[in-house]
Design a protein around this motif. Structure first.
Motif, PDB file in Angstrom:
ATOM      1  N   LEU A   1       5.537   4.746 -12.120  1.00  0.00           N
ATOM      2  CA  LEU A   1       6.434   3.635 -12.458  1.00  0.00           C
ATOM      3  C   LEU A   1       5.960   2.810 -13.642  1.00  0.00           C
ATOM      4  O   LEU A   1       6.785   2.272 -14.392  1.00  0.00           O
ATOM      5  N   TRP A   2       4.628   2.689 -13.815  1.00  0.00           N
ATOM      6  CA  TRP A   2       4.099   1.789 -14.839  1.00  0.00           C
ATOM      7  C   TRP A   2       3.214   2.476 -15.872  1.00  0.00           C
ATOM      8  O   TRP A   2       2.777   1.818 -16.814  1.00  0.00           O
ATOM      9  N   GLN A   3       2.871   3.739 -15.675  1.00  0.00           N
ATOM     10  CA  GLN A   3       1.998   4.481 -16.591  1.00  0.00           C
ATOM     11  C   GLN A   3       0.624   3.848 -16.755  1.00  0.00           C
ATOM     12  O   GLN A   3       0.040   3.886 -17.835  1.00  0.00           O
ATOM     13  N   THR A   4       0.126   3.248 -15.701  1.00  0.00           N
ATOM     14  CA  THR A   4      -1.160   2.578 -15.817  1.00  0.00           C
ATOM     15  C   THR A   4      -1.859   2.573 -14.464  1.00  0.00           C
ATOM     16  O   THR A   4      -1.287   2.973 -13.444  1.00  0.00           O
ATOM     17  N   THR A   5      -3.104   2.109 -14.473  1.00  0.00           N
ATOM     18  CA  THR A   5      -3.915   2.072 -13.269  1.00  0.00           C
ATOM     19  C   THR A   5      -3.335   1.090 -12.253  1.00  0.00           C
ATOM     20  O   THR A   5      -2.666   0.116 -12.632  1.00  0.00           O
ATOM     21  N   PRO A   6      -3.558   1.313 -10.968  1.00  0.00           N
ATOM     22  CA  PRO A   6      -2.989   0.409  -9.958  1.00  0.00           C
ATOM     23  C   PRO A   6      -3.454  -1.031 -10.137  1.00  0.00           C
ATOM     24  O   PRO A   6      -4.600  -1.304 -10.492  1.00  0.00           O
ATOM     25  N   SER A   7      -2.557  -1.954  -9.864  1.00  0.00           N
ATOM     26  CA  SER A   7      -2.873  -3.377  -9.919  1.00  0.00           C
ATOM     27  C   SER A   7      -3.753  -3.757  -8.733  1.00  0.00           C
ATOM     28  O   SER A   7      -3.915  -2.986  -7.777  1.00  0.00           O
ATOM     29  N   ASP A   8      -4.315  -4.971  -8.783  1.00  0.00           N
ATOM     30  CA  ASP A   8      -5.122  -5.455  -7.664  1.00  0.00           C
ATOM     31  C   ASP A   8      -4.298  -5.495  -6.375  1.00  0.00           C
ATOM     32  O   ASP A   8      -4.805  -5.163  -5.293  1.00  0.00           O
ATOM     33  N   ALA A   9      -3.034  -5.894  -6.492  1.00  0.00           N
ATOM     34  CA  ALA A   9      -2.178  -5.967  -5.301  1.00  0.00           C
ATOM     35  C   ALA A   9      -1.960  -4.586  -4.706  1.00  0.00           C
ATOM     36  O   ALA A   9      -1.981  -4.406  -3.479  1.00  0.00           O
ATOM     37  N   LEU A  10      -1.769  -3.588  -5.569  1.00  0.00           N
ATOM     38  CA  LEU A  10      -1.550  -2.230  -5.084  1.00  0.00           C
ATOM     39  C   LEU A  10      -2.826  -1.665  -4.458  1.00  0.00           C
ATOM     40  O   LEU A  10      -2.775  -0.967  -3.432  1.00  0.00           O
ATOM     41  N   LEU A  11      -3.962  -1.974  -5.053  1.00  0.00           N
ATOM     42  CA  LEU A  11      -5.231  -1.540  -4.472  1.00  0.00           C
ATOM     43  C   LEU A  11      -5.481  -2.198  -3.119  1.00  0.00           C
ATOM     44  O   LEU A  11      -6.070  -1.582  -2.222  1.00  0.00           O
ATOM     45  N   GLU A  12      -5.027  -3.432  -2.961  1.00  0.00           N
ATOM     46  CA  GLU A  12      -5.180  -4.100  -1.672  1.00  0.00           C
ATOM     47  C   GLU A  12      -4.302  -3.418  -0.621  1.00  0.00           C
ATOM     48  O   GLU A  12      -4.719  -3.250   0.542  1.00  0.00           O
ATOM     49  N   HIS A  13      -3.098  -3.018  -1.005  1.00  0.00           N
ATOM     50  CA  HIS A  13      -2.259  -2.240  -0.086  1.00  0.00           C
ATOM     51  C   HIS A  13      -2.963  -0.951   0.311  1.00  0.00           C
ATOM     52  O   HIS A  13      -2.892  -0.522   1.474  1.00  0.00           O
ATOM     53  N   ALA A  14      -3.637  -0.325  -0.665  1.00  0.00           N
ATOM     54  CA  ALA A  14      -4.354   0.912  -0.371  1.00  0.00           C
ATOM     55  C   ALA A  14      -5.522   0.656   0.568  1.00  0.00           C
ATOM     56  O   ALA A  14      -5.765   1.424   1.511  1.00  0.00           O
ATOM     57  N   ARG A  15      -6.257  -0.423   0.312  1.00  0.00           N
ATOM     58  CA  ARG A  15      -7.408  -0.756   1.158  1.00  0.00           C
ATOM     59  C   ARG A  15      -6.970  -0.964   2.616  1.00  0.00           C
ATOM     60  O   ARG A  15      -7.689  -0.602   3.557  1.00  0.00           O
ATOM     61  N   ASN A  16      -5.771  -1.503   2.785  1.00  0.00           N
ATOM     62  CA  ASN A  16      -5.247  -1.747   4.130  1.00  0.00           C
ATOM     63  C   ASN A  16      -4.454  -0.552   4.671  1.00  0.00           C
ATOM     64  O   ASN A  16      -3.839  -0.648   5.735  1.00  0.00           O
ATOM     65  N   ASP A  17      -4.465   0.550   3.905  1.00  0.00           N
ATOM     66  CA  ASP A  17      -3.807   1.802   4.313  1.00  0.00           C
ATOM     67  C   ASP A  17      -2.337   1.591   4.642  1.00  0.00           C
ATOM     68  O   ASP A  17      -1.822   2.057   5.659  1.00  0.00           O
ATOM     69  N   GLN A  18      -1.637   0.917   3.735  1.00  0.00           N
ATOM     70  CA  GLN A  18      -0.235   0.591   3.974  1.00  0.00           C
ATOM     71  C   GLN A  18       0.738   1.496   3.231  1.00  0.00           C
ATOM     72  O   GLN A  18       1.948   1.391   3.428  1.00  0.00           O
ATOM     73  N   LEU A  19       0.236   2.392   2.375  1.00  0.00           N
ATOM     74  CA  LEU A  19       1.132   3.119   1.482  1.00  0.00           C
ATOM     75  C   LEU A  19       1.575   4.468   2.024  1.00  0.00           C
ATOM     76  O   LEU A  19       2.419   5.132   1.418  1.00  0.00           O
ATOM     77  N   ARG A  20       1.049   4.883   3.149  1.00  0.00           N
ATOM     78  CA  ARG A  20       1.537   6.123   3.752  1.00  0.00           C
ATOM     79  C   ARG A  20       2.799   5.881   4.572  1.00  0.00           C
ATOM     80  O   ARG A  20       3.457   6.822   4.993  1.00  0.00           O
ATOM     81  N   ASP A  21       3.123   4.626   4.786  1.00  0.00           N
ATOM     82  CA  ASP A  21       4.383   4.255   5.432  1.00  0.00           C
ATOM     83  C   ASP A  21       5.483   4.333   4.370  1.00  0.00           C
ATOM     84  O   ASP A  21       5.509   3.551   3.419  1.00  0.00           O
ATOM     85  N   ARG A  22       6.396   5.279   4.505  1.00  0.00           N
ATOM     86  CA  ARG A  22       7.369   5.552   3.442  1.00  0.00           C
ATOM     87  C   ARG A  22       8.335   4.392   3.224  1.00  0.00           C
ATOM     88  O   ARG A  22       8.748   4.139   2.087  1.00  0.00           O
ATOM     89  N   ASP A  23       8.710   3.705   4.270  1.00  0.00           N
ATOM     90  CA  ASP A  23       9.602   2.546   4.108  1.00  0.00           C
ATOM     91  C   ASP A  23       8.887   1.428   3.355  1.00  0.00           C
ATOM     92  O   ASP A  23       9.473   0.785   2.469  1.00  0.00           O
ATOM     93  N   GLN A  24       7.621   1.193   3.701  1.00  0.00           N
ATOM     94  CA  GLN A  24       6.837   0.171   3.013  1.00  0.00           C
ATOM     95  C   GLN A  24       6.663   0.542   1.549  1.00  0.00           C
ATOM     96  O   GLN A  24       6.797  -0.301   0.656  1.00  0.00           O
ATOM     97  N   LEU A  25       6.389   1.815   1.291  1.00  0.00           N
ATOM     98  CA  LEU A  25       6.209   2.272  -0.088  1.00  0.00           C
ATOM     99  C   LEU A  25       7.479   2.066  -0.897  1.00  0.00           C
ATOM    100  O   LEU A  25       7.428   1.637  -2.056  1.00  0.00           O
ATOM    101  N   LEU A  26       8.609   2.363  -0.305  1.00  0.00           N
ATOM    102  CA  LEU A  26       9.876   2.206  -1.012  1.00  0.00           C
ATOM    103  C   LEU A  26      10.126   0.748  -1.366  1.00  0.00           C
ATOM    104  O   LEU A  26      10.584   0.442  -2.482  1.00  0.00           O
ATOM    105  N   ARG A  27       9.811  -0.159  -0.472  1.00  0.00           N
ATOM    106  CA  ARG A  27       9.985  -1.588  -0.760  1.00  0.00           C
ATOM    107  C   ARG A  27       9.075  -2.021  -1.908  1.00  0.00           C
ATOM    108  O   ARG A  27       9.496  -2.767  -2.808  1.00  0.00           O
TER     109      ARG A  27
END
Length: 758
Positions: free
Chosen positions: A314-340
């Motif tokens: 989407l952005w052609q760049t490294t993940p933002s701090d907010a996105l890395l925090e979502h990753a740290r909390n393992d929230q991105l494998r939830d497809r509905d959450q990812l879509l939002r």
């Protein structure tokens, strides 16, 4: 595309060659559908004097009846591998094919050839019993394999800027990336040459020096700036650079490297060279979205990998701090959450920049500033080219931001111009708000000349010749980029030079030879009737009422679109035909799929099925410009990959590294010194299997002293710096200076360190 999917629509007998309401006669089918494939793919070699002249398929350039009978007979040849006419050109025969794989199984041409084989073998309507292979069933397919994917040069620069807060143009000066399937971010094509490796090394060192000198406070906020501060940097910034936490081994390696430089040259140098090392690591330069083994040959991507995949899509760049925090909390494998999260990211201006970057390659807009023009077109200045570039970029960005449909982009009744560009086109600028570039939205609803994507000056200029318009360039652009029909190269030894300039003939008349010459007509029947629609636009996109002294005929035909042929009159009607086509919308999805996944080999059934899944999501979302990106986030391939049992799981997991608080002297063991005026402070970094001690000795007395201390430490020492030492027995070691640091002045201090194993 379903394998042999068209067979059920035809009923033809080998003996009677009958015709019913559902199929044409065999000769007509051969002449209209099969002969063009032979002319473009086979005729160059399968002739008497060609390299395949000794095979059973020896064609005659000007004898369609003989060629029909010959091919009919060859289509009935079957050996232990299956039908020869199918297995040879598709590369499935064990003996191979000298010309390589020239026919894609899951393609329109593949359907035509398979149908011809069926006709020659007596297939009836609904009868495909002669087929050895089962049709492709997407529900039985795996998500497919993945390759390690190197950052493109654009992604490299964007990542550096976002990581370190400095403007990065290093990637722009790297050796160019290879282009595959129209894009320069293909995973298989992004190789690292010796030259690029050197460029990476030099850039990493320069970036590190610039970042430390300009933005030290951004990189580290800790005080004092010591080894513990270096550890904090690796824990925080190492995660940002690698797009995942560093594991224990990596922490030990980089912190040891940092420590050695720190004690020799100080904190700033240690930080600089540590950053340079991190930036040359494959874990920064490559996206390793490999997943964790989950059984049955599948690897589930972790949230860290999905964050990387999402951010670069989407952005052609490294993940933002907010996105890395979502990753740290393992929230991105939830497809509905990812879509939002993705929908929020699409509202960011960086998503608009991605659309521009993708479109620049999809439509070859990156050629605008380099396509040559003769003196007759001297009005096309660099400034005007720049204005054309801004015009189409603003149209793409605004249409994407408003989430218009792809059809609305093709038939848009507005554009964005400055005064110079409006004057160039001969349109009224009108009134409206002017942006920072001096551009404003221009209403074209009453203009029969301009409007929609296809009349953009940038697109028309790129797809033209140096001296005039070019029906071929413009027809190929529509055929390949909007219909996703990749055309084969011309047959060998064929003269492909454009027809000579002849003022007595119109451009359309000069190009008529392409559809009359059998060696050319198979492809040019697909190209030229589309390209003639653009004849009201000269070689630099200006409207013209006449072609020199000649009337202009803009009637044309789009063949093989949505399983039919459609006639039209001029670009407005052509735009409408394309806008109403499901095939064109699905081609747009395919372009985003190729760009987004860095993979465009749709002969791979797994990839073809993933694309079909994305197309279905696109239609369900209403065919909007944002829908292709969101559709990629809803298919299995975004979350899962296929792999062998012997493959290892990813490193992109939450690390079990635990940062150790600095210990005091009591925790380090007893300390003794040769004078009561020496103060000893100790920082320890413990990785479980090893440790690093960093010791500072301060002279609080009023006279210089030759320092010497004893420490009780666990385990065996493996290395040291800035000190000499002696093992006194048990856990006790004596340390003293190495000469240049053996004496400490009043109020001064000296530091040393050592590394050991527990």
């Amino acid at each position: 595309m379903i394998f042999f999917s068209l067979l059920s629509f035809f009923a033809c007998s080998n003996d009677t060659r009958s015709v019913n309401e559902n199929c044409s006669d065999d000769e007509t089918f051969y002449r209209e559908s099969v002969a063009p494939i032979l002319a473009s793919k086979c005729m160059g070699c399968h002739v008497s004097d060609g390299i395949a002249g000794e095979t059973r398929l020896q064609l005659q350039a000007d004898d369609e009846e003989s060629n029909f009978q010959l091919l009919w007979n060859v289509a009935q040849i079957k050996d232990e591998h299956g039908y020869l006419l199918w297995n040879k050109p598709t590369g499935q025969h064990s003996d191979g094919h000298v010309g390589g794989s020239i026919l894609a199984q899951y393609s329109d041409e593949g359907d035509i050839v398979s149908e011809f084989i069926g006709r020659a073998n007596g297939a009836q309507c609904g009868d495909s019993s002669y087929i050895d292979s089962e049709p492709m069933q997407c529900e039985d397919r795996e998500p497919g394999k993945r390759l390690l994917r190197r950052l493109s040069h654009v992604e490299f620069d964007n990542s550096i800027t976002d990581l370190f807060g400095i403007d990065s143009e290093w990637g722009q000066h790297f050796s160019p990336d290879n282009v595959s399937h129209g894009f320069n971010n293909n995973a298989g094509a992004l190789q690292v040459t010796t030259l690029l490796s050197d460029q990476y090394m030099n850039a990493a060192e320069q970036i590190a020096q610039t970042a430390v000198q300009q933005n030290m406070n951004l990189l580290v906020s800790c005080s004092p700036k010591n080894i513990a501060c270096g550890e904090e940097f690796l824990l925080r910034y190492g995660t940002k650079i690698f797009r995942r936490p560093l594991n224990n081994d990596e922490m030990e390696e980089y912190l040891s490297f940092f420590s050695e430089i720190y004690y020799e040259d100080g904190f700033e140098e240690a930080l600089t060279w540590t950053i340079a090392g991190l930036l040359q690591s494959p874990h920064f330069l490559y996206r390793s979205e490999l997943g964790v083994k989950s059984g049955s040959g599948r690897f589930e991507l972790t949230s860290w990998e999905i964050a990387t995949e999402l951010s670069y899509l989407l952005w052609q760049t490294t993940p933002s701090d907010a996105l890395l925090e979502h990753a740290r909390n393992d929230q991105l494998r939830d497809r509905d959450q990812l879509l939002r999260i993705a929908q929020e990211m699409l509202a960011d201006s960086r998503a608009g920049d991605t659309v521009v970057s993708m479109s620049s390659q999809w439509l070859s807009l990156n050629l605008l500033h380099t396509v040559p023009r003769e003196e007759d077109y001297s009005v096309l200045t660099d400034e005007l080219r720049g204005a054309m570039e801004k015009e189409i970029n603003k149209l793409m960005q605004s249409s994407f931001s408003d989430n218009l449909t792809f059809s609305e982009l093709l038939t848009a009744d507005h554009s964005f111009m400055n005064a110079e560009l409006a004057d160039y086109y001969g349109v009224s600028l009108g009134e409206g708000d002017v942006d920072v570039d001096g551009f404003q939205r221009v209403d074209l609803s009453g203009d029969e000349r301009y409007g929609g994507l296809l009349t953009q000056g940038a697109l028309l200029t790129i797809n033209a010749s140096p001296t005039s318009s070019s029906p071929i360039h413009r027809g190929v652009m529509v055929r390949e980029r909007l219909l996703c029909h990749e055309l084969p190269p011309p047959p060998p030894a064929l003269d492909t030079a454009p027809p000579a300039v002849d003022d007595s003939l119109s451009t359309r008349e000069r190009y008529a030879a392409h559809t009359e010459d059998p060696a050319c007509s198979s492809c040019h029947n697909l190209i030229d009737p589309i390209g003639f629609a653009f004849e009201h636009y000269d070689g630099i996109g200006r409207w013209r009422d006449r072609d020199g002294v000649h009337d202009i005929d803009v009637s044309g035909e789009v063949q093989n679109i949505d399983d039919g042929n459609i006639f039209f009159e001029g670009v407005p009607q052509l735009s409408t035909v394309l806008a109403e086509s499901d095939q064109v919308g699905e081609c747009y999805v395919q372009q985003w799929f190729t760009y987004g996944f860095g993979a465009g080999d749709f002969e791979d059934p797994n990839l073809a099925c993933a694309l079909e899944e994305a197309k279905n999501s696109y239609h369900e979302a209403g065919g909007t410009l944002q829908a292709p990106l969101l559709s990629l986030l809803q298919i299995d391939r975004f979350f899962v990959r296929s792999g062998a049992a012997s493959e290892q799981s990813t490193l992109a997991i939450n690390s079990d590294y635990i940062e150790q608080d600095p210990i005091d002297e009591a925790e380090a063991g007893s300390t003794e010194s040769n004078t009561a005026n020496l103060q000893v402070t100790i920082d320890e970094n413990n990785w479980g299997s090893g440790y690093v001690y960093n010791v500072t000795v301060t002279n609080n007395g009023s006279e210089s002293v030759e320092w010497e201390i004893e420490l009780s430490v666990p385990g065996a020492l493996t290395s040291s710096w800035n000190t000499e030492w002696e093992h006194l027995g048990d856990d006790v070691y004596r340390f003293w200076g190495v000469g240049w640091n053996s004496s400490i002045a009043p109020g001064g201090s000296e530091s040393f360190g050592f590394q050991g194993e527990i």
